[in-house]
Design a protein around this motif. Structure first.
Motif, mmCIF file in Angstrom:
data_model
loop_
_atom_site.group_PDB
_atom_site.id
_atom_site.type_symbol
_atom_site.label_atom_id
_atom_site.label_comp_id
_atom_site.label_asym_id
_atom_site.label_seq_id
_atom_site.Cartn_x
_atom_site.Cartn_y
_atom_site.Cartn_z
ATOM 1 N N LEU A 1 -26.811 0.916 1.503
ATOM 2 C CA LEU A 1 -27.477 0.213 0.407
ATOM 3 C C LEU A 1 -28.990 0.400 0.448
ATOM 4 O O LEU A 1 -29.649 0.494 -0.587
ATOM 5 C CB LEU A 1 -27.131 -1.279 0.471
ATOM 6 C CG LEU A 1 -25.681 -1.655 0.157
ATOM 7 C CD1 LEU A 1 -25.438 -3.127 0.470
ATOM 8 C CD2 LEU A 1 -25.368 -1.356 -1.306
ATOM 9 N N GLN A 2 -29.546 0.446 1.656
ATOM 10 C CA GLN A 2 -30.997 0.590 1.818
ATOM 11 C C GLN A 2 -31.463 2.037 1.702
ATOM 12 O O GLN A 2 -32.671 2.304 1.764
ATOM 13 C CB GLN A 2 -31.414 0.023 3.176
ATOM 14 C CG GLN A 2 -31.206 -1.480 3.297
ATOM 15 C CD GLN A 2 -31.336 -1.975 4.731
ATOM 16 O OE1 GLN A 2 -31.700 -1.214 5.634
ATOM 17 N NE2 GLN A 2 -31.024 -3.245 4.947
ATOM 18 N N GLY A 3 -30.547 2.978 1.541
ATOM 19 C CA GLY A 3 -30.914 4.378 1.382
ATOM 20 C C GLY A 3 -31.247 5.083 2.675
ATOM 21 O O GLY A 3 -31.796 6.197 2.653
ATOM 22 N N GLN A 4 -30.915 4.481 3.827
ATOM 23 C CA GLN A 4 -31.205 5.135 5.106
ATOM 24 C C GLN A 4 -30.237 6.281 5.386
ATOM 25 O O GLN A 4 -30.537 7.167 6.180
ATOM 26 C CB GLN A 4 -31.143 4.103 6.237
ATOM 27 C CG GLN A 4 -32.205 3.014 6.114
ATOM 28 C CD GLN A 4 -32.137 2.043 7.284
ATOM 29 O OE1 GLN A 4 -32.152 2.450 8.447
ATOM 30 N NE2 GLN A 4 -32.078 0.749 6.992
ATOM 31 N N VAL A 5 -29.069 6.234 4.752
ATOM 32 C CA VAL A 5 -28.104 7.345 4.812
ATOM 33 C C VAL A 5 -27.578 7.566 3.401
ATOM 34 O O VAL A 5 -27.686 6.694 2.529
ATOM 35 C CB VAL A 5 -26.938 7.039 5.783
ATOM 36 C CG1 VAL A 5 -27.427 6.967 7.222
ATOM 37 C CG2 VAL A 5 -26.207 5.769 5.390
ATOM 38 N N ASP A 6 -26.996 8.754 3.161
ATOM 39 C CA ASP A 6 -26.489 9.087 1.829
ATOM 40 C C ASP A 6 -25.021 8.722 1.658
ATOM 41 O O ASP A 6 -24.557 8.485 0.535
ATOM 42 C CB ASP A 6 -26.664 10.593 1.575
ATOM 43 C CG ASP A 6 -28.109 11.023 1.716
ATOM 44 O OD1 ASP A 6 -28.964 10.447 1.012
ATOM 45 O OD2 ASP A 6 -28.389 11.918 2.549
ATOM 46 N N THR A 7 -24.314 8.705 2.780
ATOM 47 C CA THR A 7 -22.897 8.352 2.745
ATOM 48 C C THR A 7 -22.509 7.815 4.114
ATOM 49 O O THR A 7 -23.230 8.018 5.096
ATOM 50 C CB THR A 7 -22.029 9.577 2.376
ATOM 51 O OG1 THR A 7 -20.672 9.169 2.214
ATOM 52 C CG2 THR A 7 -22.099 10.637 3.440
ATOM 53 N N ILE A 8 -21.394 7.105 4.178
ATOM 54 C CA ILE A 8 -20.892 6.617 5.462
ATOM 55 C C ILE A 8 -19.401 6.939 5.568
ATOM 56 O O ILE A 8 -18.677 6.953 4.569
ATOM 57 C CB ILE A 8 -21.127 5.096 5.646
ATOM 58 C CG1 ILE A 8 -20.621 4.294 4.448
ATOM 59 C CG2 ILE A 8 -22.582 4.813 5.909
ATOM 60 C CD1 ILE A 8 -20.766 2.787 4.610
ATOM 61 N N ALA A 9 -18.973 7.227 6.785
ATOM 62 C CA ALA A 9 -17.559 7.497 7.058
ATOM 63 C C ALA A 9 -16.924 6.183 7.498
ATOM 64 O O ALA A 9 -17.289 5.630 8.540
ATOM 65 C CB ALA A 9 -17.418 8.556 8.147
ATOM 66 N N ILE A 10 -15.980 5.682 6.695
ATOM 67 C CA ILE A 10 -15.529 4.308 6.902
ATOM 68 C C ILE A 10 -14.005 4.182 6.866
ATOM 69 O O ILE A 10 -13.275 5.116 6.565
ATOM 70 C CB ILE A 10 -16.139 3.368 5.836
ATOM 71 C CG1 ILE A 10 -15.964 3.941 4.410
ATOM 72 C CG2 ILE A 10 -17.615 3.173 6.090
ATOM 73 C CD1 ILE A 10 -14.689 3.657 3.746
ATOM 74 N N PHE A 11 -13.574 2.983 7.191
ATOM 75 C CA PHE A 11 -12.203 2.533 6.966
ATOM 76 C C PHE A 11 -12.233 1.708 5.679
ATOM 77 O O PHE A 11 -12.988 0.736 5.583
ATOM 78 C CB PHE A 11 -11.771 1.611 8.118
ATOM 79 C CG PHE A 11 -10.816 2.232 9.095
ATOM 80 C CD1 PHE A 11 -10.950 3.544 9.485
ATOM 81 C CD2 PHE A 11 -9.779 1.483 9.633
ATOM 82 C CE1 PHE A 11 -10.093 4.107 10.397
ATOM 83 C CE2 PHE A 11 -8.911 2.032 10.550
ATOM 84 C CZ PHE A 11 -9.058 3.342 10.934
ATOM 85 N N THR A 12 -11.422 2.068 4.709
ATOM 86 C CA THR A 12 -11.367 1.259 3.490
ATOM 87 C C THR A 12 -10.985 -0.181 3.822
ATOM 88 O O THR A 12 -11.442 -1.121 3.174
ATOM 89 C CB THR A 12 -10.356 1.826 2.492
ATOM 90 O OG1 THR A 12 -9.039 1.839 3.082
ATOM 91 C CG2 THR A 12 -10.726 3.237 2.089
ATOM 92 N N ALA A 13 -10.143 -0.334 4.859
ATOM 93 C CA ALA A 13 -9.682 -1.662 5.261
ATOM 94 C C ALA A 13 -10.837 -2.587 5.602
ATOM 95 O O ALA A 13 -10.746 -3.805 5.404
ATOM 96 C CB ALA A 13 -8.748 -1.539 6.469
ATOM 97 N N THR A 14 -11.911 -2.011 6.093
ATOM 98 C CA THR A 14 -13.073 -2.813 6.473
ATOM 99 C C THR A 14 -14.116 -2.847 5.361
ATOM 100 O O THR A 14 -14.559 -3.915 4.925
ATOM 101 C CB THR A 14 -13.707 -2.248 7.755
ATOM 102 O OG1 THR A 14 -12.773 -2.336 8.827
ATOM 103 C CG2 THR A 14 -14.961 -3.029 8.127
ATOM 104 N N SER A 15 -14.513 -1.699 4.881
ATOM 105 C CA SER A 15 -15.662 -1.631 3.980
ATOM 106 C C SER A 15 -15.406 -2.225 2.602
ATOM 107 O O SER A 15 -16.324 -2.797 1.993
ATOM 108 C CB SER A 15 -16.121 -0.174 3.836
ATOM 109 O OG SER A 15 -16.794 0.240 5.006
#
Length: 346
Positions: free
Chosen positions: A178-192
């Motif tokens: 959200l803060q723009g420190q990264v362009d994308t994140i590798a996540i678990f849909t269950a969490t994010s």
């Protein structure tokens, strides 16, 4: 009178001898169980099984600890610190290629559909995996989505070395995006997904989800795994563990309010509304699949697992391809009739 006293004494002695001959109840089997992540609604059934006495009924003494990533569950068990846990099948496959004698075996598949995904803002220029080169990607180092990122990149013709990886704390990954420190994140849909809801954002409108399963990587995901030692030396304990958890899953899904209330009694800081939604979302999207309705909760398709093993072995250039029986063992599962997916309660 004397004869009556003697008879009573004889009966007393006989009763004492009978009690002495009864075998003493065995000491409960201690099982150290690690979760995949910080406490969430999707972990409610483990605590349900503990608090309702289902573990105790199987003569088990189960200690449940929070986790640091689905792939880390495997290394935690391999270290000998834990006997069982909830973690990633694909990390089992990778470790079984080189250290089969030490690698845990999956005994109950829960996430029949993998929750691996990349998350970026809706207005991002990243619209597909091919756009990752030259961008900044944030991820917790122990997360399964990160461990499988090289496979995803290879399947989509992306030079993995050109992705700038930033290690982030599990509780900060969405904020960094959200803060723009990264362009994308590798996540678990269950969490994010539910983390974004908790931040009062619209996960479907404000963000773009790139699922691994839609990008050439169709894999199984999280389930219950045990150490080779526990499986070999205490098979009845493993069966009891799964019997208790399977029962708890069905009851928690049928009464999610009660399940989350029980979890909140252990961790008062959780948001009960969010965690109830998370439990229902994960169950409906990842657990209650057509395959699970056909095979029952916990079981898998041998053909699908074999294909997944081949995919991982080729992508990671593993020194050998583990056999399906090395990474999954259905021998400990409760009967199929006891494993049919329940309807979600209100």
């Amino acid at each position: 009178m004397k004869r009556l006293v003697v008879s009573a004494l004889a009966l007393l002695l006989a009763g004492g001898a009978a009690l002495a001959q009864q075998p003493a109840k065995a000491e409960p089997t201690k099982i150290r169980f690690t979760l995949d992540w910080k406490l969430q609604g999707i972990h409610a059934w483990y605590f349900w099984a503990k608090e309702k006495g289902y573990f105790a009924a199987e003569n088990l003494d189960v200690t449940i600890d929070q986790g640091e990533g689905s792939a880390t569950t495997v290394t935690r068990i391999m270290s000998g610190v834990y006997d069982a846990g909830f973690g990633d099948m694909n990390a089992i496959i990778q470790n079984a290629a080189t250290r089969p004698a030490e690698t845990p075996v999956m005994v109950y598949m829960l996430y029949n559909k993998a929750p691996f995904a990349l998350l970026t803002k809706a207005d991002s220029k990243i619209t597909a995996v091919k756009d990752l080169a030259g961008t900044r990607l944030g991820t917790p180092p122990g997360g399964a989505s990160f461990k499988l990122l090289p496979l995803l990149a290879k399947a989509n013709g992306v030079d993995y070395a050109k992705i700038a990886i930033t290690n982030v704390a599990p509780n900060l990954q969405e904020q960094m995006l959200l803060q723009g420190q990264v362009d994308t994140i590798a996540i678990f849909t269950a969490t994010s997904y539910m983390n974004l809801v908790a931040l009062k954002l619209d996960p479907d409108k404000d963000f773009r989800w790139i699922f691994y399963s839609d990008a050439g990587v169709d894999l199984y995901s999280n389930g219950i795994m045990v150490s080779p030692k526990l499986a070999k030396e205490k098979p009845d304990a493993v069966k009891g563990l799964l019997k208790a958890i399977n029962r708890a899953i069905k009851e928690a899904v049928a009464d999610p309010d009660a399940a989350i209330a029980l979890l909140a009694a252990r961790e008062p800081l959780i948001n009960k509304d969010i965690e109830k939604r998370r439990l229902i979302y994960v169950y409906s999207s990842l657990i209650d699949t057509p395959e699970a309705r056909e095979l029952g909760l916990g079981d898998i398709s041998d053909a699908r697992l074999a294909a997944a093993i081949t995919l991982i072995a080729d992508a990671f250039e593993l020194p050998r391809k583990p056999a399906p029986a090395e990474v999954f063992d259905r021998a400990f599962l409760p009967p199929k009739a006891d494993r049919m997916p329940p309807q979600v309660g209100k």
